[in-house]
Design an enzyme around this catalytic site. Structure first.
Site, PDB file in Angstrom:
ATOM      1  CB  THR A  95    -103.463  59.658  -6.408  1.00  0.00           C
ATOM      2  OG1 THR A  95    -102.690  58.200  -6.295  1.00  0.00           O
ATOM      3  CG2 THR A  95    -104.516  59.885  -7.544  1.00  0.00           C
ATOM      4  CE  LYS A 170    -103.522  56.092  -8.598  1.00  0.00           C
ATOM      5  NZ  LYS A 170    -103.654  54.628  -8.489  1.00  0.00           N
ATOM      6  CE  LYS A 238    -106.446  61.233  -2.804  1.00  0.00           C
ATOM      7  NZ  LYS A 238    -105.238  60.763  -3.493  1.00  0.00           N
TER       8      LYS A 238
HETATM    9  P1  NAP Z   1    -102.185  57.604   3.918  1.00  0.00           P
HETATM   10  O1  NAP Z   1    -101.730  56.038   4.561  1.00  0.00           O
HETATM   11  O2  NAP Z   1    -103.371  58.098   4.477  1.00  0.00           O
HETATM   12  O3  NAP Z   1    -100.901  58.250   4.001  1.00  0.00           O
HETATM   13  C1  NAP Z   1    -101.066  59.581   3.687  1.00  0.00           C
HETATM   14  C2  NAP Z   1     -99.822  60.537   3.991  1.00  0.00           C
HETATM   15  O4  NAP Z   1     -99.944  61.753   3.741  1.00  0.00           O
HETATM   16  C3  NAP Z   1     -99.388  60.449   5.587  1.00  0.00           C
HETATM   17  O5  NAP Z   1     -97.867  60.467   5.503  1.00  0.00           O
HETATM   18  C4  NAP Z   1     -99.942  61.375   6.095  1.00  0.00           C
HETATM   19  O6  NAP Z   1     -99.200  62.094   7.398  1.00  0.00           O
HETATM   20  C5  NAP Z   1     -99.663  62.551   5.076  1.00  0.00           C
HETATM   21  N1  NAP Z   1    -100.270  63.735   5.055  1.00  0.00           N
HETATM   22  C6  NAP Z   1    -101.494  64.055   4.874  1.00  0.00           C
HETATM   23  N2  NAP Z   1    -102.056  65.278   4.909  1.00  0.00           N
HETATM   24  C7  NAP Z   1    -100.550  66.067   5.373  1.00  0.00           C
HETATM   25  C8  NAP Z   1    -100.568  67.220   5.647  1.00  0.00           C
HETATM   26  N3  NAP Z   1    -101.369  68.316   5.491  1.00  0.00           N
HETATM   27  N4  NAP Z   1     -98.931  67.581   5.719  1.00  0.00           N
HETATM   28  C9  NAP Z   1     -98.228  66.612   5.897  1.00  0.00           C
HETATM   29  N5  NAP Z   1     -98.519  65.284   5.616  1.00  0.00           N
HETATM   30  C10 NAP Z   1     -99.698  64.882   5.372  1.00  0.00           C
HETATM   31  O7  NAP Z   1    -102.648  57.156   2.557  1.00  0.00           O
HETATM   32  P2  NAP Z   1    -101.914  56.337   1.534  1.00  0.00           P
HETATM   33  O8  NAP Z   1    -102.947  55.103   1.158  1.00  0.00           O
HETATM   34  O9  NAP Z   1    -100.501  55.708   1.931  1.00  0.00           O
HETATM   35  O10 NAP Z   1    -102.082  56.963  -0.041  1.00  0.00           O
HETATM   36  C11 NAP Z   1    -101.157  57.799  -0.316  1.00  0.00           C
HETATM   37  C12 NAP Z   1    -101.176  58.471  -1.707  1.00  0.00           C
HETATM   38  O11 NAP Z   1    -101.105  57.398  -2.613  1.00  0.00           O
HETATM   39  C13 NAP Z   1    -102.668  59.069  -2.049  1.00  0.00           C
HETATM   40  O12 NAP Z   1    -102.633  60.105  -2.876  1.00  0.00           O
HETATM   41  C14 NAP Z   1    -103.534  57.911  -2.327  1.00  0.00           C
HETATM   42  O13 NAP Z   1    -104.569  58.480  -3.340  1.00  0.00           O
HETATM   43  C15 NAP Z   1    -102.384  57.233  -3.236  1.00  0.00           C
HETATM   44  N6  NAP Z   1    -102.525  55.767  -3.453  1.00  0.00           N
HETATM   45  C16 NAP Z   1    -102.867  54.905  -2.623  1.00  0.00           C
HETATM   46  C17 NAP Z   1    -102.986  53.476  -2.714  1.00  0.00           C
HETATM   47  C18 NAP Z   1    -103.461  52.567  -1.520  1.00  0.00           C
HETATM   48  O14 NAP Z   1    -103.964  51.412  -2.063  1.00  0.00           O
HETATM   49  N7  NAP Z   1    -103.340  52.814  -0.228  1.00  0.00           N
HETATM   50  C19 NAP Z   1    -102.740  52.985  -3.884  1.00  0.00           C
HETATM   51  C20 NAP Z   1    -102.091  53.821  -5.096  1.00  0.00           C
HETATM   52  C21 NAP Z   1    -102.066  55.086  -4.859  1.00  0.00           C
HETATM   53  P3  NAP Z   1     -99.957  61.787   8.885  1.00  0.00           P
HETATM   54  O15 NAP Z   1     -99.472  60.147   8.908  1.00  0.00           O
HETATM   55  O16 NAP Z   1     -99.338  62.535   9.685  1.00  0.00           O
HETATM   56  O17 NAP Z   1    -101.375  61.582   8.780  1.00  0.00           O
END
Ligand code: NAP
Length: 290
Positions: A95, A170, A238
């Site tokens: 996102t 989104k 965010k």
């Molecule tokens: P998350 O569990 O925090 O995962 C984030 C990912 O990004 C992890 O793989 C993290 O790596 C990686 N990352 C962060 N900073 C980085 C960097 N500088 N270099 C390389 N990798 C990096 O988040 P999530 O919930 O899966 O969400 C992922 C995306 O989907 C976000 O944009 C979120 O807004 C969106 N989203 C989330 C949901 C939800 O319900 N969770 C629903 C729809 C959309 P590490 O493991 O090393 O930290």
């Protein structure tokens, strides 16, 4: 077909696992390497850098937290974009804001690659069940190339329009999501201050026409004060920040977006960033009930 998957957090790990179960050969990268272990154990190839993914695939899916993370992984020192074979496809499910995603589409084009913005609607549960909704900006022919994979990870694909419009949809969706939660939290706070029980408020409000349908699913989290993350609060903040940037860029005023964003900022400041976004309710609770 080999599929590169970068970003194995809450969402990416579940999406990649579904592709693997459906028989796709995966090359995976995650900054914290241990999060790739389960997929590697089931046969995925571990890449040591994003660039290493690109050397092995012509299709890369990213599911990363923020625009900064996407930029680093795509264009940084070990970035994948420069290493992809020409005319590869990058499907960015993270996102991010529309102007950023358009910038990434331009970078991809300049380097001879194709790009789709494909953020998802749905949280950890739908990601696990393959029930996500993809909101896509980009070319229909590029969507057609990955439709079978999208059908594995999701239940619906919405081709919103041109590059950036998937990200735009989104932003609009998550603004409504965040507003609905704080509106509900305030309704609960007003009701309980008047001596009405949370149970009675939930039963009445959530079965009435004013409630967003998803709030019913969140009811147990509120009543049991169980805020383990499905959609982490820091990402809600965010997304509101990114929506606010977008409103500025479009020269439009969205006053209640700004107020809502600050409520989530307050929650983050109180240490609730890694909890589910429903934990914003805690901001309203008297100290002894938090
Ligand atoms: P998350 O569990 O925090 O995962 C984030 C990912 O990004 C992890 O793989 C993290 O790596 C990686 N990352 C962060 N900073 C980085 C960097 N500088 N270099 C390389 N990798 C990096 O988040 P999530 O919930 O899966 O969400 C992922 C995306 O989907 C976000 O944009 C979120 O807004 C969106 N989203 C989330 C949901 C939800 O319900 N969770 C629903 C729809 C959309 P590490 O493991 O090393 O930290």
């Amino acid at each position: 077909m080999k599929v590169g998957f970068i970003g194995l957090g809450i969402m990416g790990s579940r999406m990649a696992a579904n592709l693997q179960k459906a028989g796709y050969e995966l090359v995976v990268y995650n900054r914290t390497q241990s999060k790739a272990d389960a997929l590697v154990k089931q046969g995925a190839t571990r890449a040591n850098t994003p660039e290493d993914v690109a050397r092995q695939c012509r299709l890369v899916i990213t599911m990363l937290s923020t625009p900064e993370a996407v930029e680093e992984v795509a264009l940084g020192h070990d970035g994948f974009l420069k290493a992809l074979p020409g005319n590869s496809l990058w499907v960015n499910c993270s996102t991010v804001n529309p102007s950023f995603t358009i910038k990434m589409a331009h970078h991809a084009k300049k380097m001879g690659q194709r790009y789709l913005d494909a953020p998802v609607s749905g949280t950890a549960g739908p990601a696990e069940k393959g029930d996500l909704i993809f909101l896509i900006g980009g070319e229909a022919a590029d969507i057609a190339q990955v439709q079978e994979l999208l059908d594995v990870m999701g239940k619906e694909t919405v081709h919103v329009g041109a590059p950036g419009q998937g990200a735009g949809m989104k932003m609009a969706n998550n603004m409504m999501l965040a507003h609905a939660m704080t509106a509900f939290a305030e309704a609960l706070r007003l009701g309980t201050a008047l001596g009405i029980s949370e149970e009675m408020l939930c039963k009445t409000l959530l079965n009435g026409p004013a409630a967003a349908p998803y709030l019913k699913l969140k009811q147990p989290k509120i009543l049991e004060r169980e805020f383990s993350p499905q959609f982490p609060l820091e990402w809600t903040h965010k997304d509101l920040h990114l929506a606010s940037i977008t409103a500025y860029e479009q020269n439009i005023a969205l006053p209640s977006l700004q107020a809502t964003k600050e409520l989530y900022a307050q929650a983050k400041q109180q240490g609730l960033g890694e909890e589910d976004f429903t934990a914003v309710y805690r901001v309203y609770l008297p100290n002894e009930e938090k």
